[in-house]
Design an enzyme around this catalytic site. Structure first.
Site, PDB file in Angstrom:
ATOM      1  N   LEU A   1       0.843  -1.199   0.000  1.00 31.92           N
ATOM      2  CA  LEU A   1       0.000   0.000   0.000  1.00 31.92           C
ATOM      3  C   LEU A   1       0.877   1.248   0.000  1.00 31.92           C
ATOM      4  CD1 LEU A   1      -3.106  -0.652   2.260  1.00 31.92           C
ATOM      5  CD2 LEU A   1      -3.009  -0.161  -0.173  1.00 31.92           C
ATOM      6  N   HIS A   2       1.523   1.476  -1.111  1.00 32.44           N
ATOM      7  CA  HIS A   2       2.392   2.634  -1.268  1.00 32.44           C
ATOM      8  C   HIS A   2       2.086   3.291  -2.600  1.00 32.44           C
ATOM      9  CE1 HIS A   2       4.796   1.724   2.238  1.00 32.44           C
ATOM     10  NE2 HIS A   2       4.687   0.451   1.882  1.00 32.44           N
ATOM     11  N   ALA A   3       2.340   4.579  -2.690  1.00 32.34           N
ATOM     12  CA  ALA A   3       2.213   5.341  -3.926  1.00 32.34           C
ATOM     13  C   ALA A   3       0.884   5.091  -4.643  1.00 32.34           C
ATOM     14  CB  ALA A   3       3.409   5.083  -4.828  1.00 32.34           C
TER      15      ALA A   3
END
Length: 91
Positions: A14-16
Site C-alpha cells: 500500500l504505497h504510492a
C-alpha cells in the site's frame, strides 16, 4: 460492525499508486471505513498519510471495518480492490 480481512495484492504494497487508488475508493464509499494491520489502532481509510503509515507490504493482512447503510457492500468492494495488484492495473 462488519469487517473484512484481506491480504494486500499489490507488488509494492500500500504505497504510492495503490494507496492512492484505495484511498480514493474509500473516500467515495457511502460509509466511514477504517483500516488496520494486526492489532494496531484502526486509521481512516480515506487518509492517504494514515494508509501509507501502515507500512502494508504485498501479502500483509489488513482488516477493514465500516458501519452504517452500505457498509457490507463498501467492504466487499474495497477488499476486492486491495486483493488486486493495483500496480498492474490501468486504474
Amino acid at each position: 460492525m462488519p469487517t473484512r480481512t484481506v491480504a494486500v495484492g499489490s507488488a509494492s504494497g500500500l504505497h504510492a499508486r495503490p494507496a492512492k487508488i484505495f484511498v480514493e475508493a474509500a473516500a467515495a464509499a457511502p460509509v466511514k471505513v477504517t483500516i488496520r494491520v494486526g492489532d494496531k489502532k484502526p486509521v481512516p481509510a480515506k487518509s492517504m498519510l494514515s494508509v501509507l503509515a501502515l507500512g502494508a507490504k504485498q501479502g500483509t493482512e489488513v482488516t477493514l471495518e465500516a458501519e452504517g447503510d452500505g457498509a457490507e457492500q463498501a467492504l466487499t468492494d474495497l477488499a476486492a480492490l486491495l486483493a488486486t495488484d493495483l500496480d498492474a492495473s490501468d486504474g
